[in-house]
Motif scaffolding. Structure first.
Motif, PDB file in Angstrom:
ATOM      1  N   ILE A 161      64.931 -34.350 -55.982  1.00  0.00           N
ATOM      2  CA  ILE A 161      65.919 -33.743 -56.865  1.00  0.00           C
ATOM      3  C   ILE A 161      67.211 -34.517 -56.667  1.00  0.00           C
ATOM      4  N   GLU A 162      67.638 -35.213 -57.703  1.00  0.00           N
ATOM      5  CA  GLU A 162      68.814 -36.056 -57.587  1.00  0.00           C
ATOM      6  C   GLU A 162      70.092 -35.242 -57.697  1.00  0.00           C
ATOM      7  N   THR A 163      71.135 -35.745 -57.081  1.00  0.00           N
ATOM      8  CA  THR A 163      72.447 -35.136 -57.148  1.00  0.00           C
ATOM      9  C   THR A 163      73.446 -36.209 -57.569  1.00  0.00           C
ATOM     10  N   THR A 164      74.549 -35.788 -58.097  1.00  0.00           N
ATOM     11  CA  THR A 164      75.591 -36.766 -58.401  1.00  0.00           C
ATOM     12  C   THR A 164      76.271 -37.138 -57.098  1.00  0.00           C
ATOM     13  N   PHE A 165      76.911 -38.292 -57.049  1.00  0.00           N
ATOM     14  CA  PHE A 165      77.591 -38.698 -55.827  1.00  0.00           C
ATOM     15  C   PHE A 165      78.884 -37.932 -55.631  1.00  0.00           C
ATOM     16  N   GLY A 166      79.392 -37.308 -56.665  1.00  0.00           N
ATOM     17  CA  GLY A 166      80.658 -36.612 -56.552  1.00  0.00           C
ATOM     18  C   GLY A 166      80.542 -35.178 -56.078  1.00  0.00           C
ATOM     19  N   GLN A 167      79.331 -34.596 -56.172  1.00  0.00           N
ATOM     20  CA  GLN A 167      79.215 -33.185 -55.833  1.00  0.00           C
ATOM     21  C   GLN A 167      77.816 -32.889 -55.312  1.00  0.00           C
ATOM     22  N   ALA A 168      77.739 -32.076 -54.305  1.00  0.00           N
ATOM     23  CA  ALA A 168      76.463 -31.642 -53.755  1.00  0.00           C
ATOM     24  C   ALA A 168      76.599 -30.182 -53.335  1.00  0.00           C
ATOM     25  N   VAL A 169      75.476 -29.500 -53.214  1.00  0.00           N
ATOM     26  CA  VAL A 169      75.475 -28.085 -52.869  1.00  0.00           C
ATOM     27  C   VAL A 169      74.892 -27.925 -51.467  1.00  0.00           C
ATOM     28  N   TRP A 170      75.462 -27.028 -50.701  1.00  0.00           N
ATOM     29  CA  TRP A 170      74.971 -26.745 -49.358  1.00  0.00           C
ATOM     30  C   TRP A 170      74.063 -25.526 -49.415  1.00  0.00           C
ATOM     31  N   LEU A 171      72.875 -25.639 -48.841  1.00  0.00           N
ATOM     32  CA  LEU A 171      71.960 -24.508 -48.734  1.00  0.00           C
ATOM     33  C   LEU A 171      71.944 -24.051 -47.287  1.00  0.00           C
ATOM     34  N   GLU A 172      72.134 -22.771 -47.068  1.00  0.00           N
ATOM     35  CA  GLU A 172      72.078 -22.237 -45.713  1.00  0.00           C
ATOM     36  C   GLU A 172      70.634 -22.327 -45.214  1.00  0.00           C
ATOM     37  N   PRO A 173      70.428 -22.749 -43.961  1.00  0.00           N
ATOM     38  CA  PRO A 173      69.064 -22.935 -43.436  1.00  0.00           C
ATOM     39  C   PRO A 173      68.183 -21.695 -43.549  1.00  0.00           C
ATOM     40  N   VAL A 174      68.710 -20.512 -43.273  1.00  0.00           N
ATOM     41  CA  VAL A 174      67.895 -19.290 -43.343  1.00  0.00           C
ATOM     42  C   VAL A 174      67.408 -19.066 -44.774  1.00  0.00           C
ATOM     43  N   GLU A 175      68.295 -19.216 -45.747  1.00  0.00           N
ATOM     44  CA  GLU A 175      67.905 -19.027 -47.145  1.00  0.00           C
ATOM     45  C   GLU A 175      66.911 -20.096 -47.589  1.00  0.00           C
ATOM     46  N   LEU A 176      67.122 -21.334 -47.137  1.00  0.00           N
ATOM     47  CA  LEU A 176      66.222 -22.430 -47.493  1.00  0.00           C
ATOM     48  C   LEU A 176      64.819 -22.173 -46.941  1.00  0.00           C
ATOM     49  N   ARG A 177      64.711 -21.733 -45.698  1.00  0.00           N
ATOM     50  CA  ARG A 177      63.396 -21.453 -45.103  1.00  0.00           C
ATOM     51  C   ARG A 177      62.704 -20.291 -45.817  1.00  0.00           C
ATOM     52  N   THR A 178      63.463 -19.313 -46.292  1.00  0.00           N
ATOM     53  CA  THR A 178      62.888 -18.205 -47.066  1.00  0.00           C
ATOM     54  C   THR A 178      62.277 -18.735 -48.358  1.00  0.00           C
ATOM     55  N   ILE A 179      62.991 -19.608 -49.038  1.00  0.00           N
ATOM     56  CA  ILE A 179      62.477 -20.218 -50.277  1.00  0.00           C
ATOM     57  C   ILE A 179      61.219 -21.020 -49.985  1.00  0.00           C
ATOM     58  N   GLU A 180      61.229 -21.785 -48.882  1.00  0.00           N
ATOM     59  CA  GLU A 180      60.045 -22.583 -48.524  1.00  0.00           C
ATOM     60  C   GLU A 180      58.824 -21.704 -48.297  1.00  0.00           C
ATOM     61  N   ARG A 181      59.006 -20.598 -47.557  1.00  0.00           N
ATOM     62  CA  ARG A 181      57.874 -19.698 -47.293  1.00  0.00           C
ATOM     63  C   ARG A 181      57.348 -19.074 -48.587  1.00  0.00           C
ATOM     64  N   GLN A 182      58.241 -18.633 -49.455  1.00  0.00           N
ATOM     65  CA  GLN A 182      57.833 -17.973 -50.694  1.00  0.00           C
ATOM     66  C   GLN A 182      57.132 -18.927 -51.650  1.00  0.00           C
ATOM     67  N   THR A 183      57.560 -20.190 -51.684  1.00  0.00           N
ATOM     68  CA  THR A 183      56.979 -21.156 -52.626  1.00  0.00           C
ATOM     69  C   THR A 183      55.952 -22.077 -51.979  1.00  0.00           C
ATOM     70  N   LYS A 184      55.750 -21.905 -50.649  1.00  0.00           N
ATOM     71  CA  LYS A 184      54.811 -22.737 -49.891  1.00  0.00           C
ATOM     72  C   LYS A 184      55.122 -24.224 -50.063  1.00  0.00           C
ATOM     73  N   THR A 185      56.401 -24.547 -49.906  1.00  0.00           N
ATOM     74  CA  THR A 185      56.854 -25.934 -50.015  1.00  0.00           C
ATOM     75  C   THR A 185      57.681 -26.290 -48.782  1.00  0.00           C
ATOM     76  N   LEU A 186      57.947 -27.555 -48.615  1.00  0.00           N
ATOM     77  CA  LEU A 186      58.819 -28.044 -47.554  1.00  0.00           C
ATOM     78  C   LEU A 186      59.961 -28.787 -48.223  1.00  0.00           C
ATOM     79  N   VAL A 187      61.178 -28.349 -47.966  1.00  0.00           N
ATOM     80  CA  VAL A 187      62.349 -28.984 -48.553  1.00  0.00           C
ATOM     81  C   VAL A 187      63.024 -29.787 -47.461  1.00  0.00           C
ATOM     82  N   ILE A 188      63.211 -31.095 -47.715  1.00  0.00           N
ATOM     83  CA  ILE A 188      63.906 -31.967 -46.777  1.00  0.00           C
ATOM     84  C   ILE A 188      65.174 -32.426 -47.448  1.00  0.00           C
ATOM     85  N   VAL A 189      66.309 -32.056 -46.870  1.00  0.00           N
ATOM     86  CA  VAL A 189      67.599 -32.483 -47.420  1.00  0.00           C
ATOM     87  C   VAL A 189      68.343 -33.298 -46.396  1.00  0.00           C
TER      88      VAL A 189
END
Length: 107
Positions: free
Chosen positions: A79-107
Motif C-alpha cells: 500500500i503506497e503512501t505519499t512522501f509528504g504524509q503518512a498515518v501511524w497505526l497503534e500496534p494494538v489496533e494493528l494486531r487486532t486487524i491482523e487477527r480479524q483478517t488473518k493477515t500480517l501487516v509489515i510497516v
C-alpha cells in the motif's frame, strides 16, 4: 517520536513524525541498541529494542529481494503512501486487524 518504515514500490522509506527522513533505504545496521538506516544521501540513527529491529530487517530484506527480482511477490500487497504524509497505526489496533483478517501487516 513516531516512526514509520514503508514500502514505495520496491524501495523502502523512513519517516519520523510524518516527515520523510530517509528515501530508498540502501543499508541497515544494528549495534548495541542503535538502528542505523542510510539511503539517498541521508542517514538516521534510532535507539530501539531488538523486536523492532527484527521487523525492520524483515522489511528491509523484502525490499532488497524485490529490487533484485524486479517484481513483487504475488501473495503480498504493497500500500503506497505519499512522501509528504503518512498515518501511524497503534500496534494494538494493528494486531487486532491482523487477527480479524488473518493477515500480517509489515510497516
Amino acid at each position: 517520536d513516531k516512526f514509520l518504515l514503508f514500502m514505495d514500490g520496491n524501495s523502502l522509506g523512513f519517516t519520523t513524525n510524518g516527515i520523510l527522513k530517509v528515501r530508498e533505504v540502501a543499508t541497515a545496521s544494528y549495534s548495541g541498541s542503535e538502528l542505523c538506516l542510510s539511503g539517498s544521501g541521508s542517514t538516521i540513527r534510532i535507539a530501539t529494542d531488538e523486536g523492532v529491529v527484527k521487523r525492520v530487517f524483515q522489511l528491509f530484506l523484502r525490499s532488497q529481494l524485490s529490487k533484485a527480482l524486479g517484481t513483487s511477490r504475488g501473495d503480498t500487497t504493497t500500500i503506497e503512501t505519499t512522501f509528504g504524509q503518512a498515518v501511524w497505526l497503534e500496534p494494538v489496533e494493528l494486531r487486532t486487524i491482523e487477527r480479524q483478517t488473518k493477515t500480517l501487516v509489515i510497516v
